[in-house]
Design a protein around this motif. Structure first.
Motif, PDB file in Angstrom:
ATOM      1  N   ASN A 161       2.818  31.442 -30.276  1.00 29.69           N
ATOM      2  CA  ASN A 161       2.992  30.229 -31.069  1.00 29.69           C
ATOM      3  C   ASN A 161       2.685  28.984 -30.238  1.00 29.69           C
ATOM      4  O   ASN A 161       2.041  28.053 -30.722  1.00 29.69           O
ATOM      5  CB  ASN A 161       4.404  30.146 -31.638  1.00 29.69           C
ATOM      6  CG  ASN A 161       4.652  31.156 -32.738  1.00 29.69           C
ATOM      7  OD1 ASN A 161       3.710  31.665 -33.334  1.00 29.69           O
ATOM      8  ND2 ASN A 161       5.911  31.450 -32.995  1.00 29.69           N
ATOM      9  N   ASN A 176      -0.995  28.706 -29.826  1.00 31.63           N
ATOM     10  CA  ASN A 176      -1.597  28.234 -31.076  1.00 31.63           C
ATOM     11  C   ASN A 176      -1.390  26.733 -31.250  1.00 31.63           C
ATOM     12  O   ASN A 176      -2.307  26.016 -31.662  1.00 31.63           O
ATOM     13  CB  ASN A 176      -1.008  28.989 -32.274  1.00 31.63           C
ATOM     14  CG  ASN A 176      -1.470  30.429 -32.333  1.00 31.63           C
ATOM     15  OD1 ASN A 176      -2.441  30.806 -31.686  1.00 31.63           O
ATOM     16  ND2 ASN A 176      -0.758  31.231 -33.097  1.00 31.63           N
ATOM     17  N   GLN A 177      -0.188  26.262 -30.920  1.00 32.28           N
ATOM     18  CA  GLN A 177       0.089  24.826 -31.027  1.00 32.28           C
ATOM     19  C   GLN A 177      -0.778  24.039 -30.056  1.00 32.28           C
ATOM     20  O   GLN A 177      -1.308  22.970 -30.407  1.00 32.28           O
ATOM     21  CB  GLN A 177       1.573  24.554 -30.753  1.00 32.28           C
ATOM     22  CG  GLN A 177       2.505  25.035 -31.852  1.00 32.28           C
ATOM     23  CD  GLN A 177       3.962  24.912 -31.465  1.00 32.28           C
ATOM     24  OE1 GLN A 177       4.296  24.557 -30.341  1.00 32.28           O
ATOM     25  NE2 GLN A 177       4.846  25.216 -32.407  1.00 32.28           N
ATOM     26  N   GLN A 178      -0.914  24.548 -28.834  1.00 34.36           N
ATOM     27  CA  GLN A 178      -1.740  23.863 -27.838  1.00 34.36           C
ATOM     28  C   GLN A 178      -3.199  23.832 -28.288  1.00 34.36           C
ATOM     29  O   GLN A 178      -3.881  22.807 -28.116  1.00 34.36           O
ATOM     30  CB  GLN A 178      -1.607  24.545 -26.476  1.00 34.36           C
ATOM     31  CG  GLN A 178      -0.260  24.340 -25.829  1.00 34.36           C
ATOM     32  CD  GLN A 178      -0.081  25.161 -24.559  1.00 34.36           C
ATOM     33  OE1 GLN A 178      -0.794  26.136 -24.319  1.00 34.36           O
ATOM     34  NE2 GLN A 178       0.894  24.766 -23.743  1.00 34.36           N
ATOM     35  N   THR A 179      -3.668  24.908 -28.849  1.00 35.37           N
ATOM     36  CA  THR A 179      -5.045  24.956 -29.337  1.00 35.37           C
ATOM     37  C   THR A 179      -5.242  23.946 -30.458  1.00 35.37           C
ATOM     38  O   THR A 179      -6.241  23.216 -30.485  1.00 35.37           O
ATOM     39  CB  THR A 179      -5.395  26.378 -29.829  1.00 35.37           C
ATOM     40  OG1 THR A 179      -5.239  27.291 -28.735  1.00 35.37           O
ATOM     41  CG2 THR A 179      -6.816  26.452 -30.351  1.00 35.37           C
ATOM     42  N   GLN A 180      -4.290  23.899 -31.395  1.00 39.55           N
ATOM     43  CA  GLN A 180      -4.373  22.947 -32.505  1.00 39.55           C
ATOM     44  C   GLN A 180      -4.358  21.510 -31.983  1.00 39.55           C
ATOM     45  O   GLN A 180      -5.118  20.658 -32.448  1.00 39.55           O
ATOM     46  CB  GLN A 180      -3.205  23.161 -33.487  1.00 39.55           C
ATOM     47  CG  GLN A 180      -3.331  24.407 -34.317  1.00 39.55           C
ATOM     48  CD  GLN A 180      -4.509  24.347 -35.269  1.00 39.55           C
ATOM     49  OE1 GLN A 180      -4.972  23.292 -35.661  1.00 39.55           O
ATOM     50  NE2 GLN A 180      -5.016  25.512 -35.625  1.00 39.55           N
ATOM     51  N   GLN A 181      -3.492  21.235 -31.001  1.00 41.41           N
ATOM     52  CA  GLN A 181      -3.404  19.891 -30.437  1.00 41.41           C
ATOM     53  C   GLN A 181      -4.709  19.518 -29.741  1.00 41.41           C
ATOM     54  O   GLN A 181      -5.198  18.395 -29.874  1.00 41.41           O
ATOM     55  CB  GLN A 181      -2.230  19.806 -29.452  1.00 41.41           C
ATOM     56  CG  GLN A 181      -1.981  18.421 -28.914  1.00 41.41           C
ATOM     57  CD  GLN A 181      -1.583  17.451 -30.003  1.00 41.41           C
ATOM     58  OE1 GLN A 181      -0.787  17.778 -30.874  1.00 41.41           O
ATOM     59  NE2 GLN A 181      -2.133  16.256 -29.972  1.00 41.41           N
ATOM     60  N   THR A 182      -5.280  20.466 -29.009  1.00 44.74           N
ATOM     61  CA  THR A 182      -6.558  20.209 -28.334  1.00 44.74           C
ATOM     62  C   THR A 182      -7.652  19.912 -29.345  1.00 44.74           C
ATOM     63  O   THR A 182      -8.445  18.978 -29.154  1.00 44.74           O
ATOM     64  CB  THR A 182      -6.945  21.422 -27.462  1.00 44.74           C
ATOM     65  OG1 THR A 182      -5.914  21.654 -26.511  1.00 44.74           O
ATOM     66  CG2 THR A 182      -8.266  21.195 -26.754  1.00 44.74           C
ATOM     67  N   LEU A 183      -7.701  20.670 -30.421  1.00 45.72           N
ATOM     68  CA  LEU A 183      -8.704  20.422 -31.463  1.00 45.72           C
ATOM     69  C   LEU A 183      -8.512  19.052 -32.101  1.00 45.72           C
ATOM     70  O   LEU A 183      -9.484  18.324 -32.343  1.00 45.72           O
ATOM     71  CB  LEU A 183      -8.633  21.515 -32.531  1.00 45.72           C
ATOM     72  CG  LEU A 183      -9.170  22.887 -32.131  1.00 45.72           C
ATOM     73  CD1 LEU A 183      -8.893  23.908 -33.230  1.00 45.72           C
ATOM     74  CD2 LEU A 183     -10.645  22.821 -31.824  1.00 45.72           C
ATOM     75  N   GLN A 184      -7.268  18.687 -32.357  1.00 46.51           N
ATOM     76  CA  GLN A 184      -6.998  17.370 -32.935  1.00 46.51           C
ATOM     77  C   GLN A 184      -7.417  16.260 -31.975  1.00 46.51           C
ATOM     78  O   GLN A 184      -8.003  15.259 -32.382  1.00 46.51           O
ATOM     79  CB  GLN A 184      -5.517  17.236 -33.294  1.00 46.51           C
ATOM     80  CG  GLN A 184      -5.107  18.068 -34.490  1.00 46.51           C
ATOM     81  CD  GLN A 184      -3.605  18.036 -34.737  1.00 46.51           C
ATOM     82  OE1 GLN A 184      -2.844  17.473 -33.958  1.00 46.51           O
ATOM     83  NE2 GLN A 184      -3.174  18.667 -35.819  1.00 46.51           N
TER      84      GLN A 184
END
Length: 155
Positions: free
Chosen positions: A115, A118-126
């Protein structure tokens, strides 16, 4: 190829009715493996080891109860042996519960790590989407006239 087929058939026929390959190879030592198969030999060895371990435990329990002054054949001795069996059973139950708790904790930890990733990946994409500069294409066009024809080229 023919030799391979013969070996396969021999292995299948040399084992038990329900588990021929397992018994023949000793992959799993089923209770019903026939004598002469590797599974049978492994099962018999396992049973001998189990009996030896149980015998050692019985001797240890006997010695422990006698060290408390309980004599074989007395109620005190029988109660001592019963208590030692109960303690061993409780320890096995607690050990199994500890293993289960450890497995659950491991799974939860792995899920938390996933999790977090996944959060870090989402933050990086944002962050990348926010940092992406707006691309304003610059188009330069040049027109040239030859008589009544106008050629325009843009780049």
């Amino acid at each position: 190829m023919k030799a391979w087929a013969i070996v396969t058939v021999a292995l299948l026929m040399s084992g038990c009715a329900n588990h021929p390959l397992d018994c023949a190879t000793g992959l799993i030592a089923w209770d019903d493996c026939l004598p002469g198969t590797k599974g049978y030999v492994i099962r018999q060895e396992s049973l001998k080891n189990l009996a030896a371990a149980e015998g050692q435990k019985a001797n240890s329990d006997d010695a422990e109860c006698q060290s408390f002054g309980a004599q074989p054949g007395t109620d005190t001795y029988v109660n001592c042996r019963i208590q030692l069996k109960k303690i061993a059973s409780d320890q096995q139950t607690e050990s199994a519960a500890q293993k289960q708790r450890a497995a659950q904790a491991f799974i939860m930890n792995m899920q938390q790590q996933q999790n977090l990733q996944n959060q870090q990946t989402q933050q990086t994409l944002q962050n990348l989407q926010q940092q992406k500069p707006a691309i304003q294409p610059q188009i330069n066009c040049t027109s040239t006239k030859f008589g009544q024809t106008v050629n325009t080229s843009c780049h």
